[in-house]
Design a protein around this motif. Structure first.
Motif, mmCIF file in Angstrom:
data_model
loop_
_atom_site.group_PDB
_atom_site.id
_atom_site.type_symbol
_atom_site.label_atom_id
_atom_site.label_comp_id
_atom_site.label_asym_id
_atom_site.label_seq_id
_atom_site.Cartn_x
_atom_site.Cartn_y
_atom_site.Cartn_z
ATOM 1 N N GLY A 217 0.689 -1.354 0.108
ATOM 2 C CA GLY A 217 0.090 -0.075 -0.138
ATOM 3 C C GLY A 217 0.800 1.194 0.070
ATOM 4 O O GLY A 217 2.084 1.253 -0.121
ATOM 5 N N SER A 218 0.268 2.407 0.126
ATOM 6 C CA SER A 218 0.843 3.937 -0.066
ATOM 7 C C SER A 218 2.036 3.803 1.244
ATOM 8 O O SER A 218 3.218 4.382 0.831
ATOM 9 C CB SER A 218 0.029 5.024 0.308
ATOM 10 N N ALA A 219 1.636 3.426 2.482
ATOM 11 C CA ALA A 219 2.529 3.730 3.565
ATOM 12 C C ALA A 219 3.693 2.771 3.311
ATOM 13 O O ALA A 219 4.791 3.164 3.412
ATOM 14 C CB ALA A 219 1.818 3.438 4.754
ATOM 15 N N GLY A 220 3.421 1.406 3.150
ATOM 16 C CA GLY A 220 4.615 0.446 3.026
ATOM 17 C C GLY A 220 5.450 0.847 1.777
ATOM 18 O O GLY A 220 6.804 0.778 2.038
ATOM 19 N N SER A 221 4.877 1.318 0.836
ATOM 20 C CA SER A 221 5.661 1.403 -0.401
ATOM 21 C C SER A 221 6.609 2.811 0.040
ATOM 22 O O SER A 221 7.710 2.859 -0.597
ATOM 23 C CB SER A 221 4.872 1.604 -1.601
ATOM 24 N N HIS A 222 5.866 3.889 0.564
ATOM 25 C CA HIS A 222 6.794 5.131 0.872
ATOM 26 C C HIS A 222 7.909 4.562 1.844
ATOM 27 O O HIS A 222 9.078 4.988 1.463
ATOM 28 C CB HIS A 222 5.930 5.988 1.533
ATOM 29 N N LEU A 223 7.756 3.715 2.746
ATOM 30 C CA LEU A 223 8.538 3.524 3.772
ATOM 31 C C LEU A 223 9.942 2.644 3.134
ATOM 32 O O LEU A 223 10.943 3.191 3.213
ATOM 33 C CB LEU A 223 7.977 2.593 4.971
ATOM 34 N N VAL A 224 9.623 1.664 2.503
ATOM 35 C CA VAL A 224 10.769 0.955 1.910
ATOM 36 C C VAL A 224 11.540 1.634 0.856
ATOM 37 O O VAL A 224 12.766 1.123 0.543
ATOM 38 C CB VAL A 224 10.178 -0.458 1.190
ATOM 39 N N GLY A 225 10.980 2.779 0.465
ATOM 40 C CA GLY A 225 11.714 3.696 -0.521
ATOM 41 C C GLY A 225 12.689 4.611 -0.032
ATOM 42 O O GLY A 225 13.561 5.270 -0.452
ATOM 43 N N LEU A 226 12.666 4.743 1.434
ATOM 44 C CA LEU A 226 13.466 5.624 2.266
ATOM 45 C C LEU A 226 14.804 5.000 2.595
ATOM 46 O O LEU A 226 14.845 3.694 2.910
ATOM 47 C CB LEU A 226 12.603 6.027 3.377
ATOM 48 N N PRO A 227 15.891 5.681 2.995
ATOM 49 C CA PRO A 227 17.169 5.148 3.389
ATOM 50 C C PRO A 227 17.019 4.610 4.717
ATOM 51 O O PRO A 227 16.043 4.992 5.507
ATOM 52 C CB PRO A 227 18.268 6.368 3.643
ATOM 53 N N PRO A 228 17.885 3.457 5.165
ATOM 54 C CA PRO A 228 17.696 2.987 6.355
ATOM 55 C C PRO A 228 17.636 3.789 7.692
ATOM 56 O O PRO A 228 16.764 3.693 8.469
ATOM 57 C CB PRO A 228 18.651 2.235 6.653
ATOM 58 N N GLU A 229 18.479 4.785 7.631
ATOM 59 C CA GLU A 229 18.344 5.920 8.919
ATOM 60 C C GLU A 229 17.179 6.519 9.066
ATOM 61 O O GLU A 229 16.524 6.930 10.154
ATOM 62 C CB GLU A 229 19.642 6.784 8.955
ATOM 63 N N HIS A 230 16.521 6.938 7.977
ATOM 64 C CA HIS A 230 15.315 7.723 7.818
ATOM 65 C C HIS A 230 14.309 6.749 8.253
ATOM 66 O O HIS A 230 13.394 7.200 9.126
ATOM 67 C CB HIS A 230 15.271 8.087 6.425
ATOM 68 N N GLN A 231 14.306 5.557 8.150
ATOM 69 C CA GLN A 231 13.295 4.613 8.443
ATOM 70 C C GLN A 231 13.370 4.497 9.849
ATOM 71 O O GLN A 231 12.414 4.555 10.649
ATOM 72 C CB GLN A 231 13.596 2.945 7.680
ATOM 73 N N LEU A 232 14.626 4.465 10.399
ATOM 74 C CA LEU A 232 14.635 4.079 12.005
ATOM 75 C C LEU A 232 14.211 5.399 12.700
ATOM 76 O O LEU A 232 13.595 5.106 13.654
ATOM 77 C CB LEU A 232 16.182 3.829 12.155
ATOM 78 N N ALA A 233 14.441 6.721 12.006
ATOM 79 C CA ALA A 233 13.948 7.833 12.736
ATOM 80 C C ALA A 233 12.382 7.661 12.636
ATOM 81 O O ALA A 233 11.722 8.354 13.782
ATOM 82 C CB ALA A 233 14.387 8.993 11.911
ATOM 83 N N ILE A 234 11.862 7.299 11.538
ATOM 84 C CA ILE A 234 10.074 7.172 11.535
ATOM 85 C C ILE A 234 9.521 6.230 12.968
ATOM 86 O O ILE A 234 8.762 6.418 13.512
ATOM 87 C CB ILE A 234 9.624 6.653 10.195
ATOM 88 N N ARG A 235 10.421 5.108 12.919
ATOM 89 C CA ARG A 235 10.133 4.060 13.819
ATOM 90 C C ARG A 235 10.248 4.735 15.163
ATOM 91 O O ARG A 235 9.361 4.348 16.285
ATOM 92 C CB ARG A 235 11.090 2.891 13.741
ATOM 93 N N ALA A 236 11.269 5.641 15.594
ATOM 94 C CA ALA A 236 11.408 6.166 16.823
ATOM 95 C C ALA A 236 10.183 7.009 17.199
ATOM 96 O O ALA A 236 9.930 7.024 18.185
ATOM 97 C CB ALA A 236 12.868 6.846 16.810
ATOM 98 N N GLU A 237 9.903 7.740 15.994
ATOM 99 C CA GLU A 237 8.717 8.846 16.090
ATOM 100 C C GLU A 237 7.805 8.089 16.518
ATOM 101 O O GLU A 237 6.845 8.872 17.254
ATOM 102 C CB GLU A 237 8.776 9.500 14.801
ATOM 103 N N MET A 238 7.296 6.909 16.008
ATOM 104 C CA MET A 238 5.886 6.091 16.154
ATOM 105 C C MET A 238 6.109 5.859 17.442
ATOM 106 O O MET A 238 5.084 5.873 18.325
ATOM 107 C CB MET A 238 5.873 4.968 15.123
#
Ligand code: SAM
Length: 264
Positions: A217-238
């Motif tokens: 879906g939109s959220a998953g495809s957006h997430l996997v297109g980001l660099p790993p450090e950016h992904q981890l920052a989103i996880r920390a924010e969640m």
């Protein structure tokens, strides 16, 4: 959502879909079937069936011989067939439903129209395959925060990168009246819109996060297109937005649902 991308992100195994979205769409399907009046004696089509969350409920209520299902994703068609022996599951798009005119009493698209390239064509096709007086139904996640998991993700993505799209920039049909207008435009009658709600409980944030990382879906495809450090920052924010849960937590989800009838 970019529609072609919407369809592309569903080329995954049924199990990956279940842990990300099927956990919501399974219980939602019971509410959707209640609202649409799914009852013994009717023939139904599940439009954009995925691995078959709604198909299961239709089979329970109508029997496999009275259920048909269509989806453009080959792994989903395979999963839906394997899970529902006796159901006629076909590879196909809502814009070109591979069924003859006036074949079913119910044509139901659960969480599908936001991903369809041509929703007006899809609504016209749903009407075409319905018998006179048949019921068309469509649902989509609420885009004003009622689908907590998606809202949480997009809020976190934007907190990390203010240029990131927000929840509302990434979808269609999640606001009051949008699905209703589509059905009215397609010539359906007695069109009504409802809100259906469900919820799911996650063991921990890892469980939610691994669902997102499946890229669906939109959220998953957006997430996997980001660099790993950016992904981890989103996880920390969640984690922060959830109040740093130490154990299981429950998220609610609201969907908008429109129902209309074909003229008799
Ligand atoms: C969020 S999933 C919903 C699946 C299922 N209805 C459920 O409730 O779990 C969206 C589904 O729409 C399907 N889809 C995408 N584009 C489509 C199209 N043009 N016509 C029909 N289905 C489509 C995808 O393959 C996917 O199975």
């Amino acid at each position: 959502v970019e529609p072609a991308e919407g369809a592309r992100t569903f080329q995954v195994a049924g199990e990956a879909y279940d842990s990300f979205m099927g956990r919501y769409s399974g219980p939602l399907a019971h509410r959707f079937a209640d609202a649409a009046g799914v009852a013994a004696g009717l023939d139904a089509l599940d439009v954009g069936c995925g691995p078959g969350a709604l198909t299961s409920v239709l089979v329970e209520r109508l029997g496999a011989a009275h259920v048909r299902a269509v989806d453009p994703s080959p792994p989903f068609v395979e999963a839906c067939r394997a899970r529902h022996p006796g159901v006629d599951v076909r590879l196909g798009r809502a814009e070109e439903i591979p069924l003859a005119d006036a074949t079913v009493d119910l044509a139901l698209a659960q969480l599908v129209l936001p991903f369809v390239s041509d929703p007006a064509a899809a609504a016209a096709e749903m009407r075409r395959v319905l018998r006179p007086g048949g019921v068309a139904g469509a649902s989509a996640w609420d885009l004003d925060g009622g689908m907590r998991m998606l809202r949480l993700f997009w809020d976190a993505a934007r907190a990390v990168d203010p240029a990131s799209p927000g929840e509302g920039d990434r979808g269609r049909f999640g606001r009051p009246g949008e699905l209703r207008a589509l059905f009215v435009e397609a010539g359906l009658e007695d069109v009504q819109e409802h809100v259906l709600t469900t919820e799911t409980t996650y063991r921990d944030l890892d469980e939610l996060w691994s669902g997102l990382l499946a890229g669906i879906g939109s959220a998953g495809s957006h997430l996997v297109g980001l660099p790993p450090e950016h992904q981890l920052a989103i996880r920390a924010e969640m984690d922060l937005l959830l109040g740093r849960p130490q154990g299981p937590f429950t998220l609610t989800a609201a969907a908008r649902c429109a129902l209309g009838r074909t003229p008799r």
